[in-house]
Design an enzyme around this catalytic site. Structure first.
Site, PDB file in Angstrom:
ATOM      1  N   CYS A  10       0.865  -1.181   0.000  1.00  0.00           N
ATOM      2  CA  CYS A  10       0.000   0.000   0.000  1.00  0.00           C
ATOM      3  C   CYS A  10       0.902   1.232   0.000  1.00  0.00           C
ATOM      4  CB  CYS A  10      -0.990  -0.020   1.165  1.00  0.00           C
ATOM      5  SG  CYS A  10      -0.276   0.219   2.808  1.00  0.00           S
ATOM      6  N   ASN A  13       2.456   1.556   4.319  1.00  0.00           N
ATOM      7  CA  ASN A  13       2.660   0.295   5.035  1.00  0.00           C
ATOM      8  C   ASN A  13       2.301   0.396   6.514  1.00  0.00           C
ATOM      9  OD1 ASN A  13       5.356  -1.961   5.860  1.00  0.00           O
ATOM     10  ND2 ASN A  13       3.375  -2.524   5.037  1.00  0.00           N
ATOM     11  N   CYS A  15      -1.486   0.741   7.297  1.00  0.00           N
ATOM     12  CA  CYS A  15      -2.922   0.436   7.415  1.00  0.00           C
ATOM     13  C   CYS A  15      -3.301  -0.795   6.607  1.00  0.00           C
ATOM     14  CB  CYS A  15      -3.777   1.619   6.953  1.00  0.00           C
ATOM     15  SG  CYS A  15      -3.602   3.128   7.918  1.00  0.00           S
ATOM     16  N   ARG A  16      -3.416  -0.628   5.301  1.00  0.00           N
ATOM     17  CA  ARG A  16      -3.957  -1.685   4.445  1.00  0.00           C
ATOM     18  C   ARG A  16      -3.037  -2.883   4.283  1.00  0.00           C
ATOM     19  NH1 ARG A  16      -5.488   2.130  -0.482  1.00  0.00           N
ATOM     20  NH2 ARG A  16      -3.708   3.260   0.383  1.00  0.00           N
ATOM     21  N   SER A  17      -1.797  -2.650   3.857  1.00  0.00           N
ATOM     22  CA  SER A  17      -0.927  -3.801   3.578  1.00  0.00           C
ATOM     23  C   SER A  17      -0.561  -4.595   4.834  1.00  0.00           C
ATOM     24  CB  SER A  17       0.309  -3.394   2.781  1.00  0.00           C
ATOM     25  OG  SER A  17       1.098  -2.443   3.448  1.00  0.00           O
ATOM     26  N   ASP A 133      -8.220   3.802   1.109  1.00  0.00           N
ATOM     27  CA  ASP A 133      -7.309   4.148   2.195  1.00  0.00           C
ATOM     28  C   ASP A 133      -8.102   4.722   3.372  1.00  0.00           C
ATOM     29  OD1 ASP A 133      -5.246   4.953   3.833  1.00  0.00           O
ATOM     30  OD2 ASP A 133      -4.224   6.139   2.304  1.00  0.00           O
TER      31      ASP A 133
END
Length: 171
Positions: A10, A13, A15-17, A133
């Site tokens: 993401c 690095n 939140c999402r990934s 995001d």
């Protein structure tokens, strides 16, 4: 045969990934798959930081532990050491394609939500394949983080099925 290697990517690095890393690692372990899972960001904003506290809380609420994460930036040399590079949105996929040193590396890039059985027939440019995001969610309830976890979980089962076809199951 060595473990199948996956990197989730993401922006920062945090939140999402890292959430995808934690969820898919857990699901792959539950399925008995020999998989190495990590994550990174396209940018260096948060290198060395832990996961966003709201992501850690959303993971905890869903039964996962995201407390051990340390953010890092994706390095194009990592293409050689990974079997699959999973982008969280189309912007990340574009950046990764630009970094890919060759067609073999570029062929390793997929969007996470393309593994969601409800979305697998969408064109690769469809915005519904993006995991939005949640970083700028300032609501007290952090709804966008909860939605992020739900989207990752929906894709994780399809990804685990994909991995089961490509990995050895430990004895």
């Amino acid at each position: 045969m060595s473990a199948y290697r996956i990197c989730f990517v993401c922006t920062g690095n945090i939140c999402r990934s890292p959430s995808a890393e934690v969820i898919v690692r857990a699901r792959a372990q539950d399925a008995g798959l020999d998989v190495d899972v990590d994550s990174a960001g396209t940018d260096s904003y948060h290198v060395g930081d832990g996961a966003d506290e709201r992501a850690v809380q959303a993971l905890k609420n869903a039964g996962y532990d995201g407390t051990r994460h340390v953010a890092r930036q994706f390095d194009e040399d990592w293409f050689a050491g990974r079997d699959l590079i999973v982008a969280m949105d189309r912007g990340h996929a574009r950046i990764l394609h630009a970094l890919a040193p060759d067609e073999e590396s570029a062929a390793k890039i997929r969007l996470l939500r393309s593994f969601d059985p409800d979305l697998e027939d969408l064109d690769h440019d469809d915005r519904r394949l993006d995991v939005p995001d949640p970083y700028y969610d300032r609501s007290a309830e952090n709804h966008e983080f909860t939605e992020m976890i739900e989207q990752i979980e929906a894709a994780a089962d399809g990804l685990v099925d994909f991995l089961a076809e490509r990995t050895e199951h430990p004895a």
